[in-house]
Design an enzyme around this catalytic site. Structure first.
Site, PDB file in Angstrom:
ATOM      1  N   ASP A  11      42.177  30.938 -31.882  1.00 56.92           N
ATOM      2  CA  ASP A  11      41.851  30.184 -30.672  1.00 56.92           C
ATOM      3  C   ASP A  11      42.548  30.883 -29.495  1.00 56.92           C
ATOM      4  OD1 ASP A  11      41.704  28.374 -28.599  1.00 56.92           O
ATOM      5  OD2 ASP A  11      42.430  26.669 -29.769  1.00 56.92           O
ATOM      6  N   ILE A  12      41.762  31.389 -28.575  1.00 53.50           N
ATOM      7  CA  ILE A  12      42.316  32.184 -27.469  1.00 53.50           C
ATOM      8  C   ILE A  12      43.256  31.345 -26.586  1.00 53.50           C
ATOM      9  CG2 ILE A  12      40.497  31.814 -25.724  1.00 53.50           C
ATOM     10  CD1 ILE A  12      40.569  34.931 -25.314  1.00 53.50           C
ATOM     11  N   ASN A  25      30.958  30.412 -16.245  1.00 58.39           N
ATOM     12  CA  ASN A  25      29.646  30.497 -15.580  1.00 58.39           C
ATOM     13  C   ASN A  25      29.902  30.705 -14.088  1.00 58.39           C
ATOM     14  OD1 ASN A  25      29.683  27.823 -14.150  1.00 58.39           O
ATOM     15  ND2 ASN A  25      29.829  27.108 -16.267  1.00 58.39           N
ATOM     16  N   GLY A  33      32.038  25.549 -24.683  1.00 60.55           N
ATOM     17  CA  GLY A  33      32.536  26.739 -25.379  1.00 60.55           C
ATOM     18  C   GLY A  33      33.977  27.065 -25.031  1.00 60.55           C
ATOM     19  N   ASP A  35      35.130  28.270 -22.328  1.00 57.27           N
ATOM     20  CA  ASP A  35      35.422  27.820 -20.955  1.00 57.27           C
ATOM     21  C   ASP A  35      35.992  26.396 -20.981  1.00 57.27           C
ATOM     22  OD1 ASP A  35      35.427  27.647 -18.193  1.00 57.27           O
ATOM     23  OD2 ASP A  35      33.248  27.632 -17.960  1.00 57.27           O
ATOM     24  N   THR A 119      28.316  35.843 -26.075  1.00 56.33           N
ATOM     25  CA  THR A 119      27.710  35.780 -27.416  1.00 56.33           C
ATOM     26  C   THR A 119      27.563  34.356 -27.956  1.00 56.33           C
ATOM     27  OG1 THR A 119      29.791  35.983 -28.644  1.00 56.33           O
ATOM     28  CG2 THR A 119      28.704  38.030 -27.968  1.00 56.33           C
ATOM     29  N   GLY A 120      27.974  33.353 -27.184  1.00 50.26           N
ATOM     30  CA  GLY A 120      27.797  31.961 -27.602  1.00 50.26           C
ATOM     31  C   GLY A 120      26.547  31.380 -26.962  1.00 50.26           C
ATOM     32  N   VAL A 121      26.757  30.451 -26.063  1.00 52.85           N
ATOM     33  CA  VAL A 121      25.655  29.786 -25.354  1.00 52.85           C
ATOM     34  C   VAL A 121      24.724  30.795 -24.668  1.00 52.85           C
ATOM     35  CG1 VAL A 121      25.126  28.199 -23.438  1.00 52.85           C
ATOM     36  CG2 VAL A 121      27.038  27.730 -24.945  1.00 52.85           C
TER      37      VAL A 121
HETATM   38  N1  AR6 Z   1      38.875  30.892 -28.621  1.00 49.67           N
HETATM   39  C1  AR6 Z   1      38.210  32.048 -28.789  1.00 49.67           C
HETATM   40  N2  AR6 Z   1      36.860  32.131 -28.768  1.00 49.67           N
HETATM   41  C2  AR6 Z   1      36.178  30.987 -28.579  1.00 49.67           C
HETATM   42  C3  AR6 Z   1      36.791  29.733 -28.388  1.00 49.67           C
HETATM   43  C4  AR6 Z   1      38.212  29.719 -28.403  1.00 49.67           C
HETATM   44  N3  AR6 Z   1      38.903  28.586 -28.234  1.00 49.67           N
HETATM   45  N4  AR6 Z   1      35.814  28.798 -28.227  1.00 49.67           N
HETATM   46  C5  AR6 Z   1      34.632  29.438 -28.332  1.00 49.67           C
HETATM   47  N5  AR6 Z   1      34.844  30.752 -28.549  1.00 49.67           N
HETATM   48  P1  AR6 Z   1      30.694  30.732 -25.142  1.00 49.67           P
HETATM   49  P2  AR6 Z   1      29.135  32.480 -23.326  1.00 49.67           P
HETATM   50  C6  AR6 Z   1      33.877  31.860 -28.702  1.00 49.67           C
HETATM   51  O1  AR6 Z   1      29.481  29.933 -25.458  1.00 49.67           O
HETATM   52  O2  AR6 Z   1      28.173  32.802 -24.408  1.00 49.67           O
HETATM   53  C7  AR6 Z   1      30.143  27.883 -21.139  1.00 49.67           C
HETATM   54  O3  AR6 Z   1      29.581  26.598 -21.048  1.00 49.67           O
HETATM   55  C8  AR6 Z   1      32.491  31.515 -29.186  1.00 49.67           C
HETATM   56  O4  AR6 Z   1      32.480  31.330 -30.607  1.00 49.67           O
HETATM   57  O5  AR6 Z   1      31.959  30.009 -24.895  1.00 49.67           O
HETATM   58  O6  AR6 Z   1      29.673  33.583 -22.462  1.00 49.67           O
HETATM   59  C9  AR6 Z   1      30.342  28.517 -19.783  1.00 49.67           C
HETATM   60  O7  AR6 Z   1      30.676  27.566 -18.783  1.00 49.67           O
HETATM   61  C10 AR6 Z   1      31.746  32.776 -28.794  1.00 49.67           C
HETATM   62  O8  AR6 Z   1      31.997  33.798 -29.750  1.00 49.67           O
HETATM   63  O9  AR6 Z   1      30.448  31.684 -23.835  1.00 49.67           O
HETATM   64  C11 AR6 Z   1      29.021  29.159 -19.513  1.00 49.67           C
HETATM   65  O10 AR6 Z   1      28.087  28.235 -18.996  1.00 49.67           O
HETATM   66  C12 AR6 Z   1      32.440  33.193 -27.488  1.00 49.67           C
HETATM   67  O11 AR6 Z   1      33.650  32.431 -27.438  1.00 49.67           O
HETATM   68  C13 AR6 Z   1      28.562  29.594 -20.883  1.00 49.67           C
HETATM   69  O12 AR6 Z   1      29.217  28.721 -21.817  1.00 49.67           O
HETATM   70  C14 AR6 Z   1      31.644  32.956 -26.220  1.00 49.67           C
HETATM   71  O13 AR6 Z   1      30.876  31.762 -26.350  1.00 49.67           O
HETATM   72  C15 AR6 Z   1      29.002  31.003 -21.201  1.00 49.67           C
HETATM   73  O14 AR6 Z   1      28.419  31.406 -22.406  1.00 49.67           O
END
Ligand code: AR6
Length: 169
Positions: A11-12, A25, A33, A35, A119-121
């Site tokens: 967990d970062i 965003n 996520g 953020d 790579t998430g949302v």
């Molecule tokens: N520690 C490390 N990595 C994490 C954690 C954590 N606590 N939580 C999630 N991840 P995402 P995006 C990983 O969706 O695709 C937000 O709503 C997750 O598994 O967080 O850049 C923003 O406000 C994935 O591998 O970010 C934007 O609207 C990675 O973090 C949008 O999502 C990124 O997933 C950005 O989307």
């Protein structure tokens, strides 16, 4: 001194580094996520500082304090939304890593940790995103900067495996 590149799983928000990078965003006003996790852990003072920044363009990066986090700073960057790969996604994702690293070095930081931006949302395929992340980190690590450590913090086993594979080449 050469910059070390490391991969960890976790967990970062728990990392005691000079800066963690937020996959934000363009509003910089929080979201889901990583953020959401960073804003929850840092507390409301982070959102208050973010309000003063008036957003951030895709590929750009802005720095704030870390407040209740163990990390001293948060570098907020906005990854591209994946729309098939022919809408400048690779260049914009490269810019996220390059601009975050440059901002860290400009602030004389020693350590920085990245999540897998976009790579998430935002749907960026993990293998392609990881190649970009690693290429930018390797490129930057060859330069003379304050940074001693670049950490890739993977949330899942599957992402960790991809990073290990890409870094092995
Ligand atoms: N520690 C490390 N990595 C994490 C954690 C954590 N606590 N939580 C999630 N991840 P995402 P995006 C990983 O969706 O695709 C937000 O709503 C997750 O598994 O967080 O850049 C923003 O406000 C994935 O591998 O970010 C934007 O609207 C990675 O973090 C949008 O999502 C990124 O997933 C950005 O989307």
């Amino acid at each position: 001194m050469a910059t070390k590149i490391e991969v960890i799983q976790g967990d970062i928000t728990k990392l005691a580094v000079d800066a963690i990078v937020n996959a934000a965003n363009s509003s910089l006003l929080g979201g889901g996520g990583v953020d959401g996790a960073i804003h929850r852990a840092a507390g409301p003072e982070l959102l208050a500082e973010c309000r003063q920044l008036h957003g951030c363009d895709t590929g750009e990066a802005k720095i704030t304090k870390g407040y209740r986090l163990l990390a001293k700073h948060v570098i907020h960057t906005v990854g591209p939304i994946w729309r098939g790969g022919h809408n400048h996604e690779p260049q914009l994702l490269s810019n996220c890593y390059a601009n975050s690293l440059k901002l860290a070095a400009d602030h004389q930081l020693l350590s920085i940790a990245f999540p897998a931006i976009s790579t998430g949302v935002y749907g960026y395929p993990i293998e392609q995103a990881t190649e970009i992340a690693v290429a930018e980190a390797k490129h930057f690590s060859q330069q003379e900067t304050s940074l001693e450590e670049i950490i890739f913090c993977c949330f899942s086993d599957a992402d960790l495996a991809v990073y290990h594979q890409v870094l092995a080449y």
